[in-house]
Motif scaffolding. Structure first.
Motif, mmCIF file in Angstrom:
data_model
loop_
_atom_site.group_PDB
_atom_site.id
_atom_site.type_symbol
_atom_site.label_atom_id
_atom_site.label_comp_id
_atom_site.label_asym_id
_atom_site.label_seq_id
_atom_site.Cartn_x
_atom_site.Cartn_y
_atom_site.Cartn_z
ATOM 1 N N ASN A 63 66.130 0.540 -32.401
ATOM 2 C CA ASN A 63 65.582 1.904 -32.278
ATOM 3 C C ASN A 63 65.378 2.568 -33.640
ATOM 4 O OD1 ASN A 63 65.568 1.679 -29.530
ATOM 5 N ND2 ASN A 63 67.429 2.877 -29.196
ATOM 6 N N LYS A 64 66.368 2.488 -34.497
ATOM 7 C CA LYS A 64 66.301 3.181 -35.788
ATOM 8 C C LYS A 64 65.157 2.631 -36.634
ATOM 9 C CE LYS A 64 69.107 4.396 -39.827
ATOM 10 N NZ LYS A 64 70.442 4.258 -40.484
ATOM 11 N N THR A 65 65.051 1.298 -36.692
ATOM 12 C CA THR A 65 63.998 0.673 -37.501
ATOM 13 C C THR A 65 62.619 1.035 -36.971
ATOM 14 O OG1 THR A 65 65.465 -1.169 -38.028
ATOM 15 C CG2 THR A 65 63.098 -1.523 -38.350
ATOM 16 N N PHE A 66 62.473 0.978 -35.639
ATOM 17 C CA PHE A 66 61.154 1.238 -35.063
ATOM 18 C C PHE A 66 60.755 2.710 -35.218
ATOM 19 C CE2 PHE A 66 58.344 2.071 -31.324
ATOM 20 C CZ PHE A 66 57.246 1.376 -31.810
ATOM 21 N N LYS A 67 61.713 3.631 -35.093
ATOM 22 C CA LYS A 67 61.396 5.054 -35.288
ATOM 23 C C LYS A 67 60.888 5.292 -36.711
ATOM 24 C CE LYS A 67 64.393 8.124 -33.699
ATOM 25 N NZ LYS A 67 65.698 8.725 -33.337
ATOM 26 N N ALA A 68 61.530 4.663 -37.672
ATOM 27 C CA ALA A 68 61.092 4.826 -39.065
ATOM 28 C C ALA A 68 59.706 4.205 -39.270
ATOM 29 C CB ALA A 68 62.104 4.187 -40.009
ATOM 30 N N TYR A 69 59.480 3.041 -38.646
ATOM 31 C CA TYR A 69 58.181 2.378 -38.810
ATOM 32 C C TYR A 69 57.057 3.174 -38.154
ATOM 33 C CZ TYR A 69 54.303 -0.817 -38.251
ATOM 34 O OH TYR A 69 53.044 -1.359 -38.276
ATOM 35 N N THR A 70 57.347 3.824 -37.039
ATOM 36 C CA THR A 70 56.306 4.550 -36.307
ATOM 37 C C THR A 70 55.631 5.588 -37.185
ATOM 38 O OG1 THR A 70 57.515 4.237 -34.239
ATOM 39 C CG2 THR A 70 55.839 5.935 -34.249
ATOM 40 N N LYS A 71 56.411 6.290 -37.999
ATOM 41 C CA LYS A 71 55.815 7.282 -38.901
ATOM 42 C C LYS A 71 54.883 6.594 -39.894
ATOM 43 C CE LYS A 71 56.873 11.040 -42.097
ATOM 44 N NZ LYS A 71 57.927 11.848 -42.763
ATOM 45 N N THR A 72 55.312 5.460 -40.437
ATOM 46 C CA THR A 72 54.478 4.707 -41.372
ATOM 47 C C THR A 72 53.186 4.251 -40.700
ATOM 48 O OG1 THR A 72 56.467 3.923 -42.504
ATOM 49 C CG2 THR A 72 54.422 2.707 -42.914
ATOM 50 N N PHE A 73 53.316 3.764 -39.462
ATOM 51 C CA PHE A 73 52.161 3.250 -38.721
ATOM 52 C C PHE A 73 51.101 4.336 -38.539
ATOM 53 C CE2 PHE A 73 49.992 2.775 -34.611
ATOM 54 C CZ PHE A 73 49.380 1.533 -34.779
ATOM 55 N N PHE A 74 51.520 5.500 -38.056
ATOM 56 C CA PHE A 74 50.532 6.544 -37.777
ATOM 57 C C PHE A 74 49.972 7.157 -39.065
ATOM 58 C CE2 PHE A 74 52.433 6.408 -33.522
ATOM 59 C CZ PHE A 74 51.277 6.347 -32.760
ATOM 60 N N THR A 75 50.756 7.123 -40.120
ATOM 61 C CA THR A 75 50.232 7.580 -41.414
ATOM 62 C C THR A 75 49.092 6.675 -41.859
ATOM 63 O OG1 THR A 75 52.399 8.461 -42.036
ATOM 64 C CG2 THR A 75 50.824 8.073 -43.814
ATOM 65 N N ARG A 76 49.274 5.369 -41.671
ATOM 66 C CA ARG A 76 48.235 4.403 -42.059
ATOM 67 C C ARG A 76 47.024 4.483 -41.136
ATOM 68 N NH1 ARG A 76 51.522 -1.142 -42.708
ATOM 69 N NH2 ARG A 76 49.412 -1.972 -43.051
ATOM 70 N N VAL A 77 47.273 4.654 -39.846
ATOM 71 C CA VAL A 77 46.179 4.725 -38.879
ATOM 72 C C VAL A 77 45.293 5.943 -39.151
ATOM 73 C CG1 VAL A 77 45.642 5.184 -36.447
ATOM 74 C CG2 VAL A 77 47.295 3.411 -37.047
ATOM 75 N N ARG A 78 45.937 7.069 -39.540
ATOM 76 C CA ARG A 78 45.184 8.310 -39.719
ATOM 77 C C ARG A 78 44.555 8.428 -41.106
ATOM 78 N NH1 ARG A 78 49.487 12.653 -37.416
ATOM 79 N NH2 ARG A 78 48.191 14.050 -38.662
ATOM 80 N N SER A 79 44.903 7.526 -42.017
ATOM 81 C CA SER A 79 44.380 7.638 -43.393
ATOM 82 C C SER A 79 42.967 7.061 -43.505
ATOM 83 C CB SER A 79 45.329 6.928 -44.354
ATOM 84 O OG SER A 79 45.393 5.549 -44.045
#
Length: 965
Positions: free
Chosen positions: A949-965
């Motif tokens: 859970n902890k790793t995926f929550k942190a990755y999710t922010k990175t993922f959406f930052t990249r998707v929206r850039s």
């Protein structure tokens, strides 16, 4: 210039002319040459003597200098330079006697030009200004104001600067050190020596400048025989000494090498001491004494700062030298700490406090250090005493300042206690014993001495390194001393002193040392008596009554196990305080309704915690609540029949208080002493039946509903299934014609019922869920004025409340309330959750929605879940977890939004747990490609999804930052 428009600047101008002047001002600011028109008028001296017009012109030029001048060309720079020189030269005109606010504004203009032009465009700025000093005292005054304005722009650390401004300021200071500081220093010396007799105000201003600039120029320019001798001379001149004192403080506060700082301070201190300046007489002016005290404080604190730096280094010899220097300065503390003026005394508080801190770290105390600490302790105790002028009836600014000063002294007292606990306990015991025994013998002790004795007894608790109030265990010598002081205070009837300061401090102290009464129960009765008679709850002072009501409730809670034989007598003595005030009977005592909350709570605790038979408890609780019920009915009838709006509101307030009193009386029930065990269920449910009639009120609906809800909250806590029959009726009435706020206020009650009763409440919830939700939907969809921020906020809060209600249902094993809905209704509810997560830019609501979806996945997903729900997961919930965070309104830098993002990540983890590997296949081959997510990023996402859970929550922010850039 538009002379007609300028007439609007006159104090006698009417609104029309003022408006025209304002418009003209804006016009000049916006136009390309408006500043030049104003600069020309200023340079020519056309409006000399007309302060209003001159200030107007200066403001226009100021606006230009701030906004556009730094990017101007050479020709414009020359025009500005001409203006500056003209303004300086005007100071030499005899008729130029401008007001201070005009001079300040001119100085500000000079400083704006300076930071823009120096050193590149106008390297001789300071030298050019210095030449103007020959024009006379007006020019000198302006020069000093300019230097202070430059300090504000370039040096002042309280003003934040951009990185570019910081670099600019550093360049300016470096260049000034090289080019013009020596000439400036010479000008300062010339000014302070030439005008000390004729223009002392100019000398004071110059000393302020020296104090400001000494922080960043070479200390050798000022800390030399030439300047120091003049400063010391000024310390003997009444009109100059305060400014000289401030200047010396700035000099010794300059950042320097520790040893150099010590030598500088030693030099100043030695000279000042030999001149007798640091030991002034008692008749000196208090303002000057306060300045001297600040000087001593600065001497001490600067030495201590440097001692701490040296202590961290390996040079023990230098550290010892610094410590000895500090010890030599402690003698100066006593003259000022003991001064009768609190401002003077308080000015050395920092040095005093820091000196004690140094001794804590320095190791065993020497005989001299112990003597110093003893003297400081006696001074602190003496200065804690209330002044005879203290106004207890109307505490104002002076009283507030004394209380702040007293806090400083308390901190010093506590620190001495940590350093030398035996000294503090012994000294305090001796003082307390002397005062209390004198009171017992003659009852003729000044209230200030008596109050100080009780205060010290209260404060000495800080000397005991204990937690949770365990002051009567551990070091028996201290415990014994504390017990003796407590016994003496009670036996001497200290609270018999009629002054409220003593009475208040007495009650504070007995409550602080509540554990004392566990050991010496014989002292409980006199304290109880004091609380209940004219010394406490029946005191002529409303202030004492109010505080006593709160402290009495705390005292009773602390010693209730020892009150069994007094309970019924205490309740009888409290009877006249257990009344509901109304517009008809006014106020029967000095207790406010807020104070009575504690009285009713105390009465309830006494009854509930007693060892009396259940039947007796029931009788006493009926006796407590029956007057409330009777009064409530009378008040309600009066409110409904009275046509006067103010009286109606007064009745409603009284009704609300009556319900609050009944609520507070239930605070004493616990897991062991439940309402059922105490035989009080019927008493409270009958009271509830009476209160419920207020839900039909024709007036002041919101206020009365608040009272009913509060009482229902308490009953849900204290009752079991007995409360359930009342919930449907209450809900029906509370929601009848309810607005957004009323529904929102009701939802926490429903949540509380669900969380407590769970399955027991399911049949009822299945009946009321849809009507409640439909009422919420109707309220949210009702049209409202977009400009009505209150209505908009109420709808926002109601929407949050709705999501909170659904979340409570799915989190407390009553989700069948939802699954039992007809398909269309369930779909509509689920749609509102999806929309809440994706369409509403409210991170608090979004977090709740993602949490609801996660719980539904856990409950209804997978092979054993709700039929058809897996398909809903794929079609609705998964897109929801991507759509919401992909929107521009979803701020990934906002803390609350990140929490909502975390909930969406946990929802995806729950889906994986229910659907397994096939879910990842769906994401990789179907869903993510449709979102134009690259195969590499999709694979990375699925890999992270399978982590924790902890790793995926942190990755999710990175993922959406990249998707929206």
């Amino acid at each position: 210039m538009d002379e007609e428009a300028l007439l609007g600047l006159l104090p006698t101008a009417d609104i029309y002319r003022r408006t025209r002047a304002t418009q003209y001002f804006e016009q000049l600011k916006e136009s390309s040459n408006g500043w030049e028109i104003c600069a020309g008028a200023l340079a020519s001296g056309q409006y000399m003597g007309n302060d209003h017009v001159r200030f107007f012109l200066l403001q226009v030029v100021e606006n230009y200098l701030k906004a556009r001048y730094p990017q101007s060309d050479e020709a414009t720079q020359q025009k500005v330079k001409t203006l500056i020189i003209s303004l300086l030269q005007q100071q030499g005109v005899d008729s130029c006697v401008e007001k201070s606010f005009i001079r300040n504004k001119i100085a500000q203009l000079f400083s704006l030009v300076y930071v823009a032009d120096y050193p590149h465009r106008w390297p001789t700025f300071i030298q050019d200004i210095l030449q103007g000093l020959t024009l006379g005292v007006n020019a000198i005054d302006l020069y000093l104001k300019v230097l202070m304005a430059i300090d504000s722009e370039v040096v002042d650390r309280d003003i934040s600067h951009t990185q570019q401004e910081t670099q600019r300021n550093t360049l300016i200071k470096d260049t000034m050190r090289e080019q013009c500081v020596p000439q400036m220093v010479e000008s300062w010396y010339h000014i302070i020596t030439s005008y000390q007799n004729s223009k002392p105000e100019v000398v004071c201003a110059c000393l302020d400048v020296i104090g400001a600039y000494v922080s960043w120029i070479d200390i050798g320019h000022i800390a030399n025989d030439k300047f120091v001798s003049v400063l010391l001379q000024f310390m003997s001149v009444d009109v100059l000494r305060e400014s000289a004192c401030d200047c010396i403080i700035e000099i010794i506060s300059k950042g320097m090498d520790p040893l150099a700082k010590m030598n500088l301070i030693e030099s100043f201190t030695s000279i000042l001491d030999r001149a007798g300046i640091l030991n002034p007489g008692k008749d000196e002016d208090p303002d000057y004494l306060a300045k001297l005290a600040r000087l001593v404080d600065s001497i001490g604190t600067n030495l201590i700062i440097n001692y701490q730096k040296m202590s961290k280094s390996s040079n023990k010899e230098n550290a010892d030298l610094m410590l000895q220097s500090i010890e030599n300065k402690v003698q100066f503390i006593f003259r000022f700490l003991c001064d009768e003026d609190d401002d003077v005394s308080g000015a050395v508080a920092n040095f005093t406090h820091d000196y004690i801190s140094v001794l804590k770290q320095a190791g065993p105390l020497t005989a001299k250090q112990k003597e110093n600490i003893g003297s400081i302790l006696m001074a602190v105790i003496s200065k804690m005493k209330l002044d005879e002028s203290y106004n207890f009836d109307q505490e104002g600014e002076d009283e507030a300042m004394f209380q702040e000063y007293r806090k400083q002294l308390k901190v010093i007292y506590q620190n001495i206690g940590q350093l030398e606990p035996d000294l503090v306990v012994t000294t305090t015991h001796q003082f307390v014993e002397n005062v209390f025994k004198a009171w017992k013998k003659t009852n003729d002790v000044k209230y200030a001495d008596l109050e100080l004795g009780v205060l010290l007894l209260y404060q000495v608790a800080e000397v005991f390194p204990v937690s949770h109030g365990q002051h009567f265990s551990g070091d028996m010598s201290k415990v014994s001393s504390l017990q003796q002081m407590m016994r003496l205070m009670i036996e001497c009837n200290v609270c018999g002193c009629r002054h409220i300061a003593v009475q208040l401090q007495y009650f504070e102290t007995v409550v602080r040392y509540e554990k004392f009464f566990q050991h010496e129960t014989q002292h409980i009765l006199p304290v109880l008596t004091a609380f209940l008679d004219e010394r406490g709850l029946r005191n002529p002072s409303a202030k004492v009554c109010s505080r006593a009501a709160y402290l009495f409730s705390r005292f009773v809670k602390a010693v209730r196990s020892h009150l069994q034989e007094y309970i019924e007598d205490i309740l009888k003595r409290m009877t006249d305080m257990l009344t509901v005030n109304s517009p008809d009977n006014g106020f029967n005592h000095r207790l406010s309704s807020e104070d009575q909350f504690f009285i009713y709570e105390t009465a309830g605790i006494l009854i509930i915690s007693s060892n009396l038979p259940v039947q007796k408890k029931q009788e006493l609780m009926k006796s407590l609540l029956a007057p409330i019920v009777s009064k409530f009915s009378d008040l309600y009838t009066s409110m409904c029949n009275d046509q006067d709006e103010k009286r109606q509101e007064a009745y409603a307030e009284s009704l609300n208080h009556a319900m609050a009193f009944a609520s507070r009386s239930s605070k004493g029930f616990s897991n062991n002493q439940t309402m059922k065990v105490c035989g009080c269920v019927e008493v409270y449910t009958e009271t509830l039946q009476v209160f419920l009639q207020a839900l039909n009120t024709p007036v002041h609906r919101s206020l009365l509903q608040t009272g009913v809800r509060q009482y229902l909250h308490r009953m849900v806590v204290c009752l079991e299934a007995e409360i359930l029959p009342f919930i449907p009726l209450a809900m029906e009435q509370l929601l009848k014609h309810a607005d957004a706020k009323e529904i929102y206020d009701f939802i926490p009650l429903m949540n509380q019922v669900v969380m407590k009763f769970k399955q027991l409440i399911v049949p009822f919830l299945q009946q009321v869920f849809l009507p409640l939700v439909q009422t919420i939907f109707t309220t949210l969809s009702a049209p409202s004025d977009e400009r009505d921020t209150q209505a908009t906020n109420e709808k926002k809060m109601l929407r949050r409340g709705y999501f909170s209600f659904v979340s409570t249902i799915v989190s407390n094993n009553v989700a069948e309330v939802l699954s039992s809905l007809e398909s269309d209704n369930l779909t509509r509810v689920l749609r509102t959750i999806i929309e809440g997560a994706t369409e509403i830019p409210d991170p608090t609501a979004q977090k709740s929605c993602y949490n609801i979806l996660k719980r539904l996945v856990e409950l209804w997903g997978g092979e054993t879940g709700l039929n058809g729900f897996d398909d809903y997961i794929y079609k609705s919930i998964v897109p929801c977890c991507f759509l919401g965070p992909s929107k521009p309104t979803f701020d990934l830098n906002d803390g609350q939004t990140v929490l909502a993002l975390g909930e969406s990540a946990l929802c995806m983890r729950a889906i994986l747990a229910k659907l397994g590997e096939q879910f990842c296949v769906f994401l990789l081959t179907d869903y993510l490609p449709k979102l134009n997510v690259s195969s590499q990023l999709a694979a990375e996402y699925c890999q992270a999804l399978k982590s924790d859970n902890k790793t995926f929550k942190a990755y999710t922010k990175t993922f959406f930052t990249r998707v929206r850039s």
